[in-house]
Write an enzyme that holds these catalytic residues in place. Sequence first.
Site, PDB file in Angstrom:
ATOM      1  N   ASP A  77       0.827  -1.200   0.000  1.00  0.00           N
ATOM      2  CA  ASP A  77       0.000   0.000   0.000  1.00  0.00           C
ATOM      3  C   ASP A  77       0.865   1.256   0.000  1.00  0.00           C
ATOM      4  O   ASP A  77       1.926   1.289   0.634  1.00  0.00           O
ATOM      5  CB  ASP A  77      -0.895  -0.027   1.243  1.00  0.00           C
ATOM      6  CG  ASP A  77      -1.907   1.086   1.263  1.00  0.00           C
ATOM      7  OD1 ASP A  77      -2.674   1.191   0.291  1.00  0.00           O
ATOM      8  OD2 ASP A  77      -1.935   1.849   2.246  1.00  0.00           O
ATOM      9  N   GLU A  97       1.607  -0.257  -4.907  1.00  0.00           N
ATOM     10  CA  GLU A  97       0.645   0.785  -5.254  1.00  0.00           C
ATOM     11  C   GLU A  97       1.436   2.072  -5.474  1.00  0.00           C
ATOM     12  O   GLU A  97       1.867   2.724  -4.530  1.00  0.00           O
ATOM     13  CB  GLU A  97      -0.392   0.995  -4.155  1.00  0.00           C
ATOM     14  CG  GLU A  97      -1.419   2.050  -4.556  1.00  0.00           C
ATOM     15  CD  GLU A  97      -2.258   2.559  -3.395  1.00  0.00           C
ATOM     16  OE1 GLU A  97      -3.362   3.084  -3.649  1.00  0.00           O
ATOM     17  OE2 GLU A  97      -1.810   2.455  -2.243  1.00  0.00           O
TER      18      GLU A  97
END
Length: 593
Positions: free
Chosen positions: A276, A305
Site C-alpha cells: 500500500d 501501489e
Amino acid sequence: MSDDQFVPEWAKGIIWYQIFPERFRNGDPDNDPTAASLEGAWPHDHTSPWQVHPWTAGWYERQPYEQRNGRDIWFNIQRRRYGGDLQGIIDSLDYLVDLGIEAIYLNPIFDSPSSHKYDGATYHHIDPHFGPDPEGDRQLIAAETPHDPATWLWTAADRLALRLIDEVHQRSLRLIFDGVWNHMGVNSFAFRDVVARQRASAYRDWFKINSWDDAAAGTKFDYAGWAGARELPEIMQDEHGHVAAPRDYIYAATRRWMDPNGDGDPADGIDGWRLDVAFCIRHPFWKAWRRHVRAINPEAYLVAEVVQTPAEEQLYLQGDEFDAVMNYNFLFNVFEFFIADQYRITATEFDTKLRELREIHPAQVAHVMQNLVDCHDTSRLASQIVNRDVCSIRDWDEFHRRTKPAVTPTYDTRRPTTAERRVQRLVALFQMTYTGAPMIYYGDEAGMWGANDPCCRKPMVWPDKDYAPEATLPTGAARSQPDEVSFDHELHDYYRRIISLRKESPALRLGDYRTLLTDDVRRLFAFARETADDVAVAVFNADALMHTVELLLGNGQWFDALTGKPLDVADGLSNVSIPPVSGFVFRRGEGRN
C-alpha cells in the site's frame, strides 16, 4: 530464477482477482462484527444503534437502525459491516476456479476496526471477526508481548488464514496479502501505548509525533496521519526508511505469513505482497525488504501501489524493489481510448502510450504488471462507462475526488444500459488479450456497478441471493425507476469465455507484441501476440459504426478464438466486418465448425 530475470515466472501473464474481504461473502455468521468492534474506526460512532447490515439491501437505502441516528447516508455507509470473512472466501474458491482465475489479491485482513482494514492494529494477527472465535482470539492476543515474535501465538483466525492459503494452493492458485507498512491504526498496540504513556512509551519512536502532552510547555499530543487522516498514524522514517523497531516488527510479520511453520520451506505461506502507498516509504527500505522477502521465498511476487507517471515508476521497477505496480497507467490509457468522449485519445495516441508502458521498464516487467481497470479505490468499470466525462482521468486526484457522489451530486449511480455493457465487454476483451497480468475486481464479472469509495465496495452479488432493487438515490430521494440488482449470468459467461481464451493461447499469455493497425478516423486498433508455436490477432472497434478491415494474417488456416469458426483467408488476407463497440480474436489453426 537467473540473476537477470528478477520477476517470478509464475506471475507472467497470470489472471488476478481482487477481493475486498468484508464484502465478498459471509461464510460464518457466528463471527460477525459487533458494535464494539467498530471502536477506533471512522466515523467514530460505535454507540448508536447498530446491527450487521443486510447483505442484499439497497445500497443507498438507510435501514431502520441507521435512520435512528439522524445522520446522512455517507456517515452510515462507513459504519456498515456485512460480515464477509475468510470462510466466505474459502467457500467461494471453486467459483473462482470455474471463472478461470489463477491468483488472488486480498485487501488487508489483519486486525482492524474498519471495513477496509488499512488501519491495522497489528500485522501479525488476522482480524478475529474474519475467523471462527473472535472472543478467544482476543484473549490470546492479550497474552502476548506484541513486538516480541517469541511470544506470538496462532489465533483461530490466523489458523483459518493458513487453511485459506492451503486451499488456494491445492487448487493451483496463488495468493498475495496487502502489506500496509506506511501507517497503522489508532487501535494498534504501539500507538495505544504511545497515547497512554507519551514519552515514557517503549514505542515513542515508532510514529511521527509532532508534540507531546506537556502542561509546562503548553503542548498537546499531536501526530502525523497519512494524508491527514487521524485514524492512520504514520510510522517514523529516517534516510533509510522505517526506523529500526517498527522495521524489525514488519520483517517478523513478513516472515510469519511467508513461512508460517518456520521450516525454511515457503510452500505453506503466501506467494507475495501488494504494498500500500509504496511511494510514501523511502527507497532504501524497499530494497532491504525485498532482499528479506526473497531470502524467504525467491519466487515471491511484489507489486506496489504507485500512481505516478511511467517515468516516475522506473525507480521502483529495476529489480531491486518491486516486480510490478498496480498498473494505473494501463487504466488511464484504456479509459481514454475505449471509454472517454471529451477526453478521448486516438488509436495512434493509444498505441504510443501503450508502447511507452511496455518499453520504459525492463522487458520482463511488462508481463507481470497488474493490469487493472478498477479496484477498491476507483469507481467500478461499469460506472466509469456511465460517467465517461467527469474530468480527465490523468488528473488522478481530481478524478478520484469527483467520482464520489458525496462530492459530485450529478454523478450517475444508475445501472448500466445494454450499450454501456458492450463497452465493458470490449474493455475486458482488451484486458484479456494484451501484454501483462489482467486483474478483475470482485463482482465486475457479475455485473456490479458503483461510484468511487465507498460505493465501489458493495457486497458481492451472488447468484444464490435475491437482492432488493436500488430504488433510492444518494440524496435519499426515490429513483424514478428502481434498478434491478442480480447476478448477470450472461456477462459472467462472457468473462469465463475470454479468460479461457487467454489461458488456451500461449501467445495471449506470454507472446511478443506487435501493433498491426491504428485507424484514427474509424477508431480501429489491432495487434498480434506471437510465440514460436502460437499466433493470435486481436482487433477492436471502439467506434459507434460497423467497419470492415483488411487483415494481413499470413498463410495458413485461422479461426475465431471465441466461436471456433474458421476464418476466410485468401493469399494471407482476410476482410473482417467488425460491429460497433466490439472486437475479435483470431488464432492460427483449424478451429472447429
